[in-house]
Design an enzyme around this catalytic site. Structure first.
Site, mmCIF file in Angstrom:
data_model
loop_
_atom_site.group_PDB
_atom_site.id
_atom_site.type_symbol
_atom_site.label_atom_id
_atom_site.label_comp_id
_atom_site.label_asym_id
_atom_site.label_seq_id
_atom_site.Cartn_x
_atom_site.Cartn_y
_atom_site.Cartn_z
ATOM 1 N N LYS A 1 -0.329 -9.680 3.137
ATOM 2 C CA LYS A 1 0.423 -9.202 4.235
ATOM 3 C C LYS A 1 -0.391 -8.323 5.140
ATOM 4 C CE LYS A 1 3.433 -5.859 3.652
ATOM 5 N NZ LYS A 1 2.991 -4.757 4.823
ATOM 6 N N ASP B 1 0.783 -1.152 0.057
ATOM 7 C CA ASP B 1 0.161 -0.012 -0.012
ATOM 8 C C ASP B 1 0.891 1.285 -0.045
ATOM 9 O OD1 ASP B 1 1.028 -0.052 2.624
ATOM 10 O OD2 ASP B 1 -1.035 -0.219 3.530
ATOM 11 N N SER B 2 2.133 1.156 0.159
ATOM 12 C CA SER B 2 3.205 2.126 -0.092
ATOM 13 C C SER B 2 2.850 2.823 -1.380
ATOM 14 C CB SER B 2 4.320 1.836 0.043
ATOM 15 O OG SER B 2 4.947 0.768 -0.647
ATOM 16 N N GLU C 1 -0.517 -5.739 8.574
ATOM 17 C CA GLU C 1 0.276 -5.236 9.739
ATOM 18 C C GLU C 1 -0.394 -5.626 11.014
ATOM 19 O OE1 GLU C 1 0.564 -0.964 8.738
ATOM 20 O OE2 GLU C 1 1.476 -1.350 6.692
ATOM 21 N N ASP D 1 -0.446 -6.485 0.009
ATOM 22 C CA ASP D 1 -0.794 -5.957 1.437
ATOM 23 C C ASP D 1 -2.355 -5.841 1.471
ATOM 24 O OD1 ASP D 1 1.018 -5.068 2.929
ATOM 25 O OD2 ASP D 1 1.361 -3.130 1.753
ATOM 26 N N GLU E 1 10.051 -4.058 10.098
ATOM 27 C CA GLU E 1 10.136 -2.693 9.729
ATOM 28 C C GLU E 1 10.854 -1.969 10.727
ATOM 29 O OE1 GLU E 1 8.352 0.807 7.062
ATOM 30 O OE2 GLU E 1 7.090 -1.012 7.338
#
Length: 314
Positions: free
Chosen positions: A141, A71-72, A143, A110, A216
């Site tokens: 993925k 999502d970056s 978070e 993501d 991270e």
């Protein structure tokens, strides 16, 4: 009519192919077992983000083990101020673009902010939708906050893994939770308790079924310690070389945006400067009328036909 080719008296005749186009042959795709095998053999694992068919093709050709559709892309490609601004439908568009490119890299996607927080059933539904976008989507993925504070996401991950959906857990600095973390700051460096909670969170995710853990912005020694306590591959970004593999954002590592990059990034190229210089040279040559060159960049017409055109048209 197409000519009939008889291969055998006992076989059904087939039509001869009279065209030159050939279907794309997909290369063998890297699997989760391949990544786990690399970890067991102590072979470093490579992962790079990609956001469209062009960047995906670069990653495949460079033999990156994995591609992360992160999502970056909200901030690095689409101009949003934060990853939390990214609409789910817009994100899915880019996932499909990446997946159209054949190649060996395993694709991880993501789960963007807003796609799973509302409820467990809502998160499961969106996870299934992401997996169904393309058969090349191998894993999601997610978070995750420290297990002492985040009671919800581990439950979701457990439900996803129980349904056979491969999940890579993401701990440490989690950009979707930047506000609750007080900003984009290193994690696991403030106290023994915080380091212990980070390790316990990683172990919990492994026990829930995560096949890999991404860390991270975690101190090198802490990331190395956590890696040594796990049985699944760890991928680091700003976590030192004590992890089993590394991931970088492609626009950072290739210098695509012409601005400062995080401390943990190494620039392997400066595409921003190369692109600006290329476009500036193009503009200059167009203004000078040195491009396009008649001999090199234009198409010809037969002299006798041109004479006819001059007589009858011009």
């Amino acid at each position: 009519m197409y000519p009939i080719i008889k291969r055998s008296l006992f076989r059904i005749p087939t039509l001869a192919r009279l065209y030159s186009a050939q279907p794309l042959k997909k290369k063998a795709t890297t699997t989760i077992l391949d990544i786990q095998s690399k970890r067991s053999k102590d072979i470093p694992i490579t992962m790079t983000t990609a956001y469209d068919s062009i960047t995906a093709s670069w990653c495949h050709e460079a033999q990156s083990d994995m591609i992360l559709v992160g999502d970056s892309l909200a901030m690095t490609s689409l101009g949003y101020a934060s990853t939390t601004d990214l609409p789910f439908d817009e994100f899915k568009y880019h996932v499909k673009s990446v997946c159209r490119v054949p190649g060996p890299s395993l694709i991880v996607v993501d789960m963007p902010f807003g796609s799973f927080e509302s409820s467990i059933p809502f998160g499961i539904s969106n996870a299934i939708e992401l997996m169904k976008l393309d058969s090349n989507v191998t894993s999601l993925k997610v978070e995750v906050g420290l297990h002492t504070k985040d009671k919800y996401t581990p439950k979701l991950i457990g439900e996803l893994c129980a349904r056979g959906i491969p999940v890579m857990g993401h701990i440490g600095l989690t950009p979707q939770r930047a506000h609750s973390l007080g900003g984009f700051k290193v994690q696991g460096n403030k106290s023994v308790e915080e380091t212990r909670e980070l390790l316990e969170t990683a172990k919990l995710l492994q026990d829930l079924g995560c096949w890999s853990i991404l860390m991270e912005c975690v101190p090198h020694k802490v990331a190395t310690l956590i890696t040594s306590k796990l049985d699944v591959p760890t991928i680091g970004i700003g976590a030192g070389n004590g992890t089993n593999g590394q991931v970088l954002v492609i626009s950072d590592m290739l210098g695509m945006q012409g601005k400062s990059v995080p401390k943990f990034v190494k620039k392997y190229s400066n595409l921003n400067e190369i692109a600006i210089n290329g476009i500036a040279n193009y503009t200059k040559e167009v203004m000078e009328k040195s491009f396009p060159e008649t001999a090199s960049h234009t198409f010809k017409i037969k002299d006798e036909l041109w004479e006819e055109i001059e007589k009858n048209v011009a």
